[in-house]
Design an enzyme around this catalytic site. Structure first.
Site, PDB file in Angstrom:
ATOM      1  N   THR A  82      51.138  72.577  37.703  1.00 47.88           N
ATOM      2  CA  THR A  82      50.891  71.193  36.808  1.00 47.88           C
ATOM      3  C   THR A  82      49.553  71.493  35.884  1.00 47.88           C
ATOM      4  O   THR A  82      48.473  71.864  36.426  1.00 47.88           O
ATOM      5  CB  THR A  82      50.869  69.988  37.464  1.00 47.88           C
ATOM      6  OG1 THR A  82      50.706  68.874  36.492  1.00 47.88           O
ATOM      7  CG2 THR A  82      49.999  69.882  38.772  1.00 47.88           C
ATOM      8  N   ASP A  83      49.566  70.781  34.649  1.00 48.79           N
ATOM      9  CA  ASP A  83      48.426  70.997  33.908  1.00 48.79           C
ATOM     10  C   ASP A  83      47.287  69.837  34.697  1.00 48.79           C
ATOM     11  O   ASP A  83      46.084  69.785  34.198  1.00 48.79           O
ATOM     12  CB  ASP A  83      48.757  70.280  32.425  1.00 48.79           C
ATOM     13  CG  ASP A  83      49.410  68.882  32.495  1.00 48.79           C
ATOM     14  OD1 ASP A  83      49.573  68.344  33.416  1.00 48.79           O
ATOM     15  OD2 ASP A  83      49.670  68.721  31.340  1.00 48.79           O
ATOM     16  N   GLU A  84      47.951  68.999  35.315  1.00 51.22           N
ATOM     17  CA  GLU A  84      46.824  68.020  36.185  1.00 51.22           C
ATOM     18  C   GLU A  84      45.874  68.795  37.046  1.00 51.22           C
ATOM     19  O   GLU A  84      44.889  68.220  37.338  1.00 51.22           O
ATOM     20  CB  GLU A  84      47.559  67.081  37.200  1.00 51.22           C
ATOM     21  CG  GLU A  84      48.626  66.405  36.351  1.00 51.22           C
ATOM     22  CD  GLU A  84      49.062  64.889  37.034  1.00 51.22           C
ATOM     23  OE1 GLU A  84      48.523  64.320  38.281  1.00 51.22           O
ATOM     24  OE2 GLU A  84      50.306  64.482  36.540  1.00 51.22           O
TER      25      GLU A  84
ATOM     26  N   TYR B  54      47.347  64.089  44.532  1.00 57.95           N
ATOM     27  CA  TYR B  54      48.562  64.782  44.247  1.00 57.95           C
ATOM     28  C   TYR B  54      47.765  66.119  43.386  1.00 57.95           C
ATOM     29  O   TYR B  54      48.262  67.329  43.832  1.00 57.95           O
ATOM     30  CB  TYR B  54      49.278  64.177  43.219  1.00 57.95           C
ATOM     31  CG  TYR B  54      50.167  65.127  42.488  1.00 57.95           C
ATOM     32  CD1 TYR B  54      51.231  65.555  42.893  1.00 57.95           C
ATOM     33  CD2 TYR B  54      49.946  65.156  41.059  1.00 57.95           C
ATOM     34  CE1 TYR B  54      51.989  66.452  42.118  1.00 57.95           C
ATOM     35  CE2 TYR B  54      50.745  66.165  40.187  1.00 57.95           C
ATOM     36  CZ  TYR B  54      51.839  66.803  41.026  1.00 57.95           C
ATOM     37  OH  TYR B  54      52.529  67.713  40.170  1.00 57.95           O
TER      38      TYR B  54
ATOM     39  N   LYS C 210      47.884  70.155  44.597  1.00 63.49           N
ATOM     40  CA  LYS C 210      48.629  71.235  43.561  1.00 63.49           C
ATOM     41  C   LYS C 210      47.579  72.523  43.409  1.00 63.49           C
ATOM     42  O   LYS C 210      47.912  73.549  43.409  1.00 63.49           O
ATOM     43  CB  LYS C 210      49.137  70.562  42.288  1.00 63.49           C
ATOM     44  CG  LYS C 210      50.296  69.726  42.563  1.00 63.49           C
ATOM     45  CD  LYS C 210      51.603  70.449  43.154  1.00 63.49           C
ATOM     46  CE  LYS C 210      52.166  71.198  42.117  1.00 63.49           C
ATOM     47  NZ  LYS C 210      53.608  71.813  42.645  1.00 63.49           N
TER      48      LYS C 210
END
Ligand code: NAD
Ligand code: TDX
Length: 341
Positions: free
Chosen positions: A125-127, A153, A157
């Site tokens: 994810t870009d997060e 979260y 990741k």
């Protein structure tokens, strides 16, 4: 060619299964999913009887179960969508995020090594890049942007991403990683912004916008993400990270107002509520690498994709009513009790 799709009973994984079965008629697709609150077998009902498809209820954290299915099916490619995926839940209870997102990824990769899998693809994810300031629209996340996470979260990741790249360097496992921006489309669990707002608006319930609603997300129609993953597993270079995003930045408040407009509801439903802890301000992906190297580009414009998505929720009321009448009810009451007094 046999492809394992973990987390295939969830939002993006199920859309990926439909995409792959439609596109590659000679592939065998095996979905591995433990059916957590976010997994829904009814989502896969249209493919359950397809001889090219198999569903196996196994947790990616169950080493014996994972070894057994690898032994039975000998997959060529493994695409790992399985994860705990909701930021707000990770703030309430981080443990399961570390267990599934990190340890689960390790168990899958160990099986990939043992059974000589030709490609392990990690859906990230870009997060993992943290956030960008709102007043610097010139800044974007590239694959070289340092990892700097905000929530349990995103930290889980990012940890998994590091482990995946370490397995490439240390053991030569042929891996790839995609870091995608926010997805939207059919079958998204109604805890996420877009389906939550659509369903609340339909039910005449308040629309809980965190903080001032000025946080920005970069939205991509789910099928465009599926196409990117398909391209990467076939043509992407091993050991490589690809950012995926369509340069479609929107403020949360503008998304909510657009949904209200599509449904013909009233903006008085909007309620500004307590902000998310550590709330990332802006995500914005630079997809230059995947477009130059693999020729990927997004095909669904946001206005069209959002209309299609809202229509899908209107046409598939039974799918989401079954969800919100069950365990999710308790989650919603707990998460929004304080926010929506
Ligand atoms: P989701 O929550 O809708 O689905 C997750 C699926 O994984 C569910 O079917 C669940 O049952 C399954 N699962 C959870 N734990 C499992 C376990 N231990 N073993 C097997 N299956 C398990 O998530 P999503 O939105 O479809 O996201 C899929 C992946 O894409 C995630 O890895 C997420 O981090 C990533 N991602 C999501 C977005 C987004 O906008 N939704 C954007 C970028 C990346
Ligand atoms: O009720 C809400 N009100 C609100 O204002 C909810 C649920 C969300 N929000 C805001 C928070 C975010 O700024 O909307 C934005 C989007 O929220 P989410 O749908 O929870 O997504 P986000 O936190 O951006 O993370 C998503 O994109 C990246 C996915 O859930 C992740 O799995 C993915 O990695």
């Amino acid at each position: 060619m046999t492809v394992f799709v973990t987390g295939g009973a969830g939002f993006i994984g199920s859309n990926f299964i439909f995409y792959m079965l439609h596109k590659h008629h000679d592939y065998r697709i095996v979905c591995i999913d433990s059916l957590t609150y976010a997994g829904n077998l009814s989502t896969l009902s249209s493919v359950m009887d397809d001889p090219a498809f198999r569903f196996a209820r196994i947790s990616i954290t169950d080493k014996e179960g994972i070894d057994k299915i690898f032994e039975e099916e000998h997959p060529d490619t493994v695409v790992n969508f399985a994860a705990e995926s909701h930021v707000d839940r990770s703030i309430e209870n981080p443990s399961i995020f570390l267990e599934t997102n990190i340890i689960g990824t390790q168990i899958l990769m160990d099986a990939c090594r043992k059974y000589g899998v030709k490609r392990f693809h990690q859906v990230s994810t870009d997060e993992v890049y943290g956030d960008l300031p709102l007043d610097r629209p010139d800044l974007f996340f590239t694959e070289k942007t340092p990892l700097k996470t905000s929530s349990p979260y995103s930290a889980s990741k990012a940890s998994a991403d590091l482990l995946v790249l370490a397995y490439h360097r240390t053991y030569g496992l042929p891996v790839s990683v995609s870091r995608c921006s926010n997805n939207y489309g059919p079958y998204q669990f109604p805890e996420k912004l877009i389906p939550l707002m659509v369903i609340n608006a339909l039910n005449g319930k308040p629309l809980p916008v965190y903080g001032s609603g000025e946080n920005v997300r970069d939205w991509l129609y789910v099928e465009d993400h599926c196409k990117a993953v398909d391209l990467i597993i076939h043509n992407g270079e091993a050991g490589t990270v690809y950012n995926v995003g369509g340069h479609n930045e929107m403020r949360n408040i503008d998304i909510v107002k657009t949904i209200i407009g599509i449904l013909g509801k009233d903006e008085s439903l909007i309620k500004f509520v307590e902000d998310r802890k550590g709330h990332d301000r802006r995500y914005a992906i630079d997809p230059a690498k995947i477009s130059t190297d693999l020729g990927w580009k997004p095909e669904t414009a946001f206005a069209e994709g959002l209309k299609k998505t809202v229509q899908w929720y209107l046409d598939n009321q039974i799918w989401w009513e079954e969800i919100i009448s069950g365990e999710y009810r308790e989650y919603y009451d707990k998460m929004y009790a304080k926010r929506l007094v």
